[in-house]
Write a protein that holds these residues in place. Structure first.
Motif, PDB file in Angstrom:
ATOM      1  N   LEU A   1      20.611  -1.591 -12.276  1.00 38.00           N
ATOM      2  CA  LEU A   1      20.027  -0.287 -12.631  1.00 38.00           C
ATOM      3  C   LEU A   1      18.912  -0.437 -13.653  1.00 38.00           C
ATOM      4  CD1 LEU A   1      23.228   1.848 -12.703  1.00 38.00           C
ATOM      5  CD2 LEU A   1      21.449   1.776 -11.012  1.00 38.00           C
ATOM      6  N   ASP A   2      19.046  -1.442 -14.550  1.00 38.85           N
ATOM      7  CA  ASP A   2      17.968  -1.683 -15.509  1.00 38.85           C
ATOM      8  C   ASP A   2      16.690  -2.103 -14.782  1.00 38.85           C
ATOM      9  OD1 ASP A   2      19.850  -1.119 -17.381  1.00 38.85           O
ATOM     10  OD2 ASP A   2      20.392  -3.229 -17.685  1.00 38.85           O
TER      11      ASP A   2
ATOM     12  N   ALA B   1      15.906  -1.232 -11.749  1.00 32.88           N
ATOM     13  CA  ALA B   1      15.372  -0.042 -11.086  1.00 32.88           C
ATOM     14  C   ALA B   1      14.624   0.846 -12.079  1.00 32.88           C
ATOM     15  CB  ALA B   1      16.512   0.742 -10.429  1.00 32.88           C
ATOM     16  N   LEU B   2      15.175   0.974 -13.285  1.00 27.18           N
ATOM     17  CA  LEU B   2      14.536   1.823 -14.304  1.00 27.18           C
ATOM     18  C   LEU B   2      13.157   1.281 -14.683  1.00 27.18           C
ATOM     19  CD1 LEU B   2      15.603   4.341 -15.594  1.00 27.18           C
ATOM     20  CD2 LEU B   2      16.610   2.990 -17.381  1.00 27.18           C
TER      21      LEU B   2
ATOM     22  N   ALA C   1      10.695   1.846 -11.889  1.00 30.77           N
ATOM     23  CA  ALA C   1      10.186   3.218 -11.824  1.00 30.77           C
ATOM     24  C   ALA C   1       9.105   3.450 -12.871  1.00 30.77           C
ATOM     25  CB  ALA C   1      11.337   4.205 -12.014  1.00 30.77           C
TER      26      ALA C   1
ATOM     27  N   PHE D   1      29.478   5.688  -8.375  1.00 27.46           N
ATOM     28  CA  PHE D   1      29.827   4.860  -9.540  1.00 27.46           C
ATOM     29  C   PHE D   1      30.984   5.452 -10.333  1.00 27.46           C
ATOM     30  CE2 PHE D   1      25.929   2.158  -9.805  1.00 27.46           C
ATOM     31  CZ  PHE D   1      26.580   0.986 -10.037  1.00 27.46           C
TER      32      PHE D   1
ATOM     33  N   PRO E   1      26.913   3.474 -16.170  1.00 27.92           N
ATOM     34  CA  PRO E   1      25.961   3.387 -15.040  1.00 27.92           C
ATOM     35  C   PRO E   1      25.574   4.741 -14.465  1.00 27.92           C
ATOM     36  CG  PRO E   1      27.646   1.753 -14.796  1.00 27.92           C
ATOM     37  CD  PRO E   1      28.065   2.592 -15.941  1.00 27.92           C
TER      38      PRO E   1
ATOM     39  N   LYS F   1      22.876   6.154 -16.547  1.00 28.30           N
ATOM     40  CA  LYS F   1      21.598   5.496 -16.254  1.00 28.30           C
ATOM     41  C   LYS F   1      20.983   6.047 -14.982  1.00 28.30           C
ATOM     42  CE  LYS F   1      22.271   1.033 -18.429  1.00 28.30           C
ATOM     43  NZ  LYS F   1      22.605  -0.361 -18.136  1.00 28.30           N
ATOM     44  N   ILE F   2      21.811   6.224 -13.941  1.00 33.06           N
ATOM     45  CA  ILE F   2      21.254   6.722 -12.668  1.00 33.06           C
ATOM     46  C   ILE F   2      20.759   8.146 -12.835  1.00 33.06           C
ATOM     47  CG2 ILE F   2      21.761   7.271 -10.279  1.00 33.06           C
ATOM     48  CD1 ILE F   2      23.372   4.987  -9.979  1.00 33.06           C
TER      49      ILE F   2
ATOM     50  N   LEU G   1      17.458   8.000 -14.474  1.00 36.78           N
ATOM     51  CA  LEU G   1      16.467   7.535 -13.493  1.00 36.78           C
ATOM     52  C   LEU G   1      16.075   8.659 -12.545  1.00 36.78           C
ATOM     53  CD1 LEU G   1      15.034   5.013 -12.342  1.00 36.78           C
ATOM     54  CD2 LEU G   1      17.058   4.570 -11.016  1.00 36.78           C
TER      55      LEU G   1
ATOM     56  N   PHE H   1      13.830  11.089 -14.342  1.00 31.45           N
ATOM     57  CA  PHE H   1      12.510  10.478 -14.511  1.00 31.45           C
ATOM     58  C   PHE H   1      11.712  10.537 -13.214  1.00 31.45           C
ATOM     59  CE2 PHE H   1       9.726   6.771 -14.540  1.00 31.45           C
ATOM     60  CZ  PHE H   1       9.034   7.012 -15.693  1.00 31.45           C
ATOM     61  N   MET H   2      12.351  10.176 -12.107  1.00 32.92           N
ATOM     62  CA  MET H   2      11.616  10.205 -10.833  1.00 32.92           C
ATOM     63  C   MET H   2      11.296  11.630 -10.422  1.00 32.92           C
ATOM     64  SD  MET H   2      13.013   7.167  -8.506  1.00 32.92           S
ATOM     65  CE  MET H   2      11.683   7.481  -7.398  1.00 32.92           C
TER      66      MET H   2
ATOM     67  N   THR I   1       8.150  12.331 -12.606  1.00 29.92           N
ATOM     68  CA  THR I   1       6.942  11.510 -12.524  1.00 29.92           C
ATOM     69  C   THR I   1       6.396  11.354 -11.111  1.00 29.92           C
ATOM     70  OG1 THR I   1       8.264   9.528 -12.328  1.00 29.92           O
ATOM     71  CG2 THR I   1       7.550  10.166 -14.515  1.00 29.92           C
TER      72      THR I   1
END
Lengths: 95, 105
Positions: free
Chosen positions: A67-68, A70-71, A74, B58, B63, B66-67, B70, B73-74, B77
């Motif tokens: 995941l890091d 993937a981050l 991005a 998950f 985790p 984190k997802i 993400l 963010f997506m 952006t």
């Protein structure tokens, strides 16, 4: 963390494979695209699909370390698009 | 199947479907601006649905946080990048496609 087994793991891997196949098709637009901005948009789509593939494989294989990756991917993808669109214009009035 | 598994399968299928829509739009639409429309909206929705599937599978923990970060963010952006590229194209003088010029795609 252990890998996801059974149907859910198969579905996650299958979704990653399907998105990877679709991403390979986008390469046609990168090669063909009449203008440079077409190519940049296609590369941006390829990058965001790559982020999704990495996250899906992280979930399927039970590897939170992916995941890091993937981050960071991005972040770099977004910076690439902004930088290219800024520096291809004459005076760069994008931002 | 538990409800969580059903939700993961449904979200993954939705993500693949909207990515397919984005790719078809990127290949078939006639113009840079219409292609940017397909890439920014359909591809963002597909990415958000697929990342939601990964986050649900998950379970609770770091985790998943984190997802979700993400995903947010997506979600912000991806349309922003498409908008910046499109504005750069417009500043360079690329004309939008209109229905008058048939036969060219």
């Amino acid at each position: 963390m252990s890998a996801v087994t059974g149907l859910v793991g198969d579905v996650l891997v299958a979704a990653a494979g399907a998105i990877a196949t679709l991403t390979a098709v986008v390469l046609y637009r990168v090669a063909r695209g009449p203008t440079m901005q077409d190519r940049v948009i296609a590369v941006n789509v390829i990058g965001s699909n790559t982020v999704v593939i990495i996250a899906l494989l992280a979930a399927a294989f039970g590897e939170p370390g992916f995941l890091d990756v993937a981050l960071i991917y991005a972040l770099l993808n977004f910076l690439m698009s902004i930088a290219i669109s800024k520096f291809t214009v004459e005076r760069g009035g994008i931002i | 199947m538990t409800p969580t598994e059903i939700a993961v399968v449904a979200l993954a299928a939705g993500g693949v479907f909207f990515t397919l829509v984005a790719v078809v739009g990127l290949l078939r639409l006639p113009d840079l601006y219409t292609r940017a429309h397909a890439a920014s909206k359909s591809d963002t929705l597909g990415a958000v649905l697929a990342l939601g599937a990964a986050a649900l599978s998950f379970g609770a923990g770091v985790p998943t946080v984190k997802i979700v970060l993400l995903l947010l963010f997506m979600f912000i952006t991806n349309p922003t990048a498409a908008h910046a590229i499109t504005r750069a194209a417009y500043d360079q003088g690329i004309e939008p496609w209109t229905a008058d010029e048939e036969g060219e795609r």
